[in-house]
Design a protein around this motif. Sequence first.
Motif, PDB file in Angstrom:
ATOM      1  N   ALA A 131      47.420  -5.970  26.886  1.00 57.48           N
ATOM      2  CA  ALA A 131      46.597  -4.969  27.583  1.00 57.48           C
ATOM      3  C   ALA A 131      45.111  -5.215  27.320  1.00 57.48           C
ATOM      4  O   ALA A 131      44.283  -5.126  28.236  1.00 57.48           O
ATOM      5  N   ILE A 132      44.776  -5.542  26.083  1.00 62.78           N
ATOM      6  CA  ILE A 132      43.380  -5.843  25.738  1.00 62.78           C
ATOM      7  C   ILE A 132      42.908  -7.082  26.480  1.00 62.78           C
ATOM      8  O   ILE A 132      41.818  -7.106  27.058  1.00 62.78           O
ATOM      9  N   ARG A 178      36.477  -7.404  32.763  1.00 63.09           N
ATOM     10  CA  ARG A 178      35.051  -7.454  32.413  1.00 63.09           C
ATOM     11  C   ARG A 178      34.904  -7.368  30.902  1.00 63.09           C
ATOM     12  O   ARG A 178      35.762  -6.815  30.226  1.00 63.09           O
ATOM     13  N   PRO A 179      33.817  -7.907  30.366  1.00 68.41           N
ATOM     14  CA  PRO A 179      33.571  -7.818  28.926  1.00 68.41           C
ATOM     15  C   PRO A 179      33.400  -6.356  28.491  1.00 68.41           C
ATOM     16  O   PRO A 179      32.872  -5.528  29.259  1.00 68.41           O
ATOM     17  N   ARG A 180      33.842  -6.049  27.272  1.00 67.57           N
ATOM     18  CA  ARG A 180      33.755  -4.686  26.758  1.00 67.57           C
ATOM     19  C   ARG A 180      33.622  -4.713  25.237  1.00 67.57           C
ATOM     20  O   ARG A 180      34.047  -5.654  24.584  1.00 67.57           O
ATOM     21  N   SER A 181      33.090  -3.638  24.697  1.00 69.54           N
ATOM     22  CA  SER A 181      33.052  -3.463  23.242  1.00 69.54           C
ATOM     23  C   SER A 181      34.399  -2.914  22.788  1.00 69.54           C
ATOM     24  O   SER A 181      35.207  -2.455  23.606  1.00 69.54           O
ATOM     25  N   ALA A 182      34.629  -2.923  21.488  1.00 64.18           N
ATOM     26  CA  ALA A 182      35.873  -2.375  20.945  1.00 64.18           C
ATOM     27  C   ALA A 182      35.999  -0.892  21.301  1.00 64.18           C
ATOM     28  O   ALA A 182      37.076  -0.424  21.678  1.00 64.18           O
ATOM     29  N   ALA A 183      34.902  -0.161  21.216  1.00 65.17           N
ATOM     30  CA  ALA A 183      34.925   1.266  21.544  1.00 65.17           C
ATOM     31  C   ALA A 183      35.249   1.491  23.022  1.00 65.17           C
ATOM     32  O   ALA A 183      36.030   2.375  23.372  1.00 65.17           O
ATOM     33  N   MET A 242      43.497   4.188  23.153  1.00 61.21           N
ATOM     34  CA  MET A 242      44.051   3.778  21.865  1.00 61.21           C
ATOM     35  C   MET A 242      43.006   4.023  20.788  1.00 61.21           C
ATOM     36  O   MET A 242      41.827   4.202  21.080  1.00 61.21           O
ATOM     37  N   SER A 243      43.444   3.960  19.551  1.00 64.69           N
ATOM     38  CA  SER A 243      42.506   4.109  18.443  1.00 64.69           C
ATOM     39  C   SER A 243      41.650   2.855  18.320  1.00 64.69           C
ATOM     40  O   SER A 243      42.092   1.747  18.654  1.00 64.69           O
ATOM     41  N   ILE A 244      40.458   3.024  17.815  1.00 68.41           N
ATOM     42  CA  ILE A 244      39.556   1.895  17.606  1.00 68.41           C
ATOM     43  C   ILE A 244      40.137   0.938  16.569  1.00 68.41           C
ATOM     44  O   ILE A 244      39.966  -0.278  16.681  1.00 68.41           O
ATOM     45  N   GLN A 245      40.874   1.454  15.581  1.00 67.29           N
ATOM     46  CA  GLN A 245      41.476   0.602  14.557  1.00 67.29           C
ATOM     47  C   GLN A 245      42.530  -0.317  15.165  1.00 67.29           C
ATOM     48  O   GLN A 245      42.589  -1.508  14.843  1.00 67.29           O
ATOM     49  N   ARG A 246      43.355   0.241  16.034  1.00 59.63           N
ATOM     50  CA  ARG A 246      44.405  -0.557  16.685  1.00 59.63           C
ATOM     51  C   ARG A 246      43.791  -1.645  17.560  1.00 59.63           C
ATOM     52  O   ARG A 246      44.219  -2.806  17.530  1.00 59.63           O
ATOM     53  N   VAL A 247      42.784  -1.289  18.330  1.00 61.64           N
ATOM     54  CA  VAL A 247      42.108  -2.249  19.192  1.00 61.64           C
ATOM     55  C   VAL A 247      41.417  -3.323  18.358  1.00 61.64           C
ATOM     56  O   VAL A 247      41.521  -4.513  18.650  1.00 61.64           O
ATOM     57  N   SER A 248      40.740  -2.917  17.296  1.00 62.22           N
ATOM     58  CA  SER A 248      40.020  -3.872  16.445  1.00 62.22           C
ATOM     59  C   SER A 248      40.959  -4.889  15.810  1.00 62.22           C
ATOM     60  O   SER A 248      40.623  -6.071  15.714  1.00 62.22           O
ATOM     61  N   ARG A 306      24.138   2.004  16.476  1.00 61.97           N
ATOM     62  CA  ARG A 306      24.978   1.047  15.755  1.00 61.97           C
ATOM     63  C   ARG A 306      25.223  -0.185  16.616  1.00 61.97           C
ATOM     64  O   ARG A 306      25.516  -0.077  17.807  1.00 61.97           O
ATOM     65  N   GLU A 307      25.126  -1.343  15.970  1.00 61.18           N
ATOM     66  CA  GLU A 307      25.357  -2.608  16.671  1.00 61.18           C
ATOM     67  C   GLU A 307      26.849  -2.775  16.974  1.00 61.18           C
ATOM     68  O   GLU A 307      27.690  -2.526  16.120  1.00 61.18           O
ATOM     69  N   MET A 308      27.158  -3.182  18.222  1.00 64.45           N
ATOM     70  CA  MET A 308      28.548  -3.380  18.639  1.00 64.45           C
ATOM     71  C   MET A 308      28.687  -4.745  19.298  1.00 64.45           C
ATOM     72  O   MET A 308      27.860  -5.119  20.125  1.00 64.45           O
ATOM     73  N   ASP A 309      29.736  -5.478  18.920  1.00 61.11           N
ATOM     74  CA  ASP A 309      30.048  -6.733  19.587  1.00 61.11           C
ATOM     75  C   ASP A 309      30.674  -6.431  20.942  1.00 61.11           C
ATOM     76  O   ASP A 309      31.445  -5.481  21.087  1.00 61.11           O
ATOM     77  N   VAL A 310      30.347  -7.260  21.918  1.00 64.49           N
ATOM     78  CA  VAL A 310      30.956  -7.170  23.247  1.00 64.49           C
ATOM     79  C   VAL A 310      31.841  -8.397  23.394  1.00 64.49           C
ATOM     80  O   VAL A 310      31.389  -9.530  23.218  1.00 64.49           O
ATOM     81  N   TYR A 311      33.105  -8.162  23.701  1.00 66.74           N
ATOM     82  CA  TYR A 311      34.102  -9.227  23.774  1.00 66.74           C
ATOM     83  C   TYR A 311      34.368  -9.615  25.224  1.00 66.74           C
ATOM     84  O   TYR A 311      34.322  -8.782  26.122  1.00 66.74           O
ATOM     85  N   ALA A 312      34.665 -10.899  25.415  1.00 60.83           N
ATOM     86  CA  ALA A 312      35.041 -11.426  26.724  1.00 60.83           C
ATOM     87  C   ALA A 312      36.111 -12.488  26.510  1.00 60.83           C
ATOM     88  O   ALA A 312      36.261 -13.019  25.401  1.00 60.83           O
ATOM     89  N   VAL A 313      36.843 -12.791  27.580  1.00 62.50           N
ATOM     90  CA  VAL A 313      37.816 -13.876  27.468  1.00 62.50           C
ATOM     91  C   VAL A 313      37.058 -15.174  27.227  1.00 62.50           C
ATOM     92  O   VAL A 313      35.915 -15.334  27.646  1.00 62.50           O
TER      93      VAL A 313
END
Length: 153
Positions: free
Chosen positions: A43-44, A51-56, A64-70, A94-101
């Motif tokens: 799903a992630i 599209r790219p997204r942050s964990a949040a 889902m919880s942020i812990q599960r996604v992280s 707060r700095e957040m990483d943005v993830y992409a494939v």
Amino acid sequence: MSGLLPTTTDATTDRSGSPALLCLEDDRTDEILDALSSDTARAIFRALNERPRSAAALADHLEMSIQRVSYHLDTLTEIGLIEVADTCYSEKGREMDVYAVAEEPLVIFLGSENDQPGLRIALKNLAVAVGPVSILIAIWETLARFVGSDGAA
């Protein structure tokens, strides 16, 4: 002060590279299949393919919880299916990483390493054959939408 920091990203998903071919004998294939055996990880990955997204943002999108996604982001990053594409900041600063494939597309095939050269040639031939056809299909669909929204048939 958080108004000065970017809270959105302009990262995009670019999968323009040549696909890597992985066979069942490849150790990386085992890692990928293990990671994607989880419904959550799939799903992630699908959400990041959109599209790219942050964990949040992923946690909100997937409810889902942020812990599960992280946890799954760490696993998918470790095996190279996704990567950190950008950094943005939360409203609290707060700095957040943005993830992409990952940029490198992968093809897992049911065969041995000996099959790779022939499969690579077959994929190139398919790309050459399908390329012009896909352009025509895209034009046809665009025209069909235009005519359909115009009310004319």
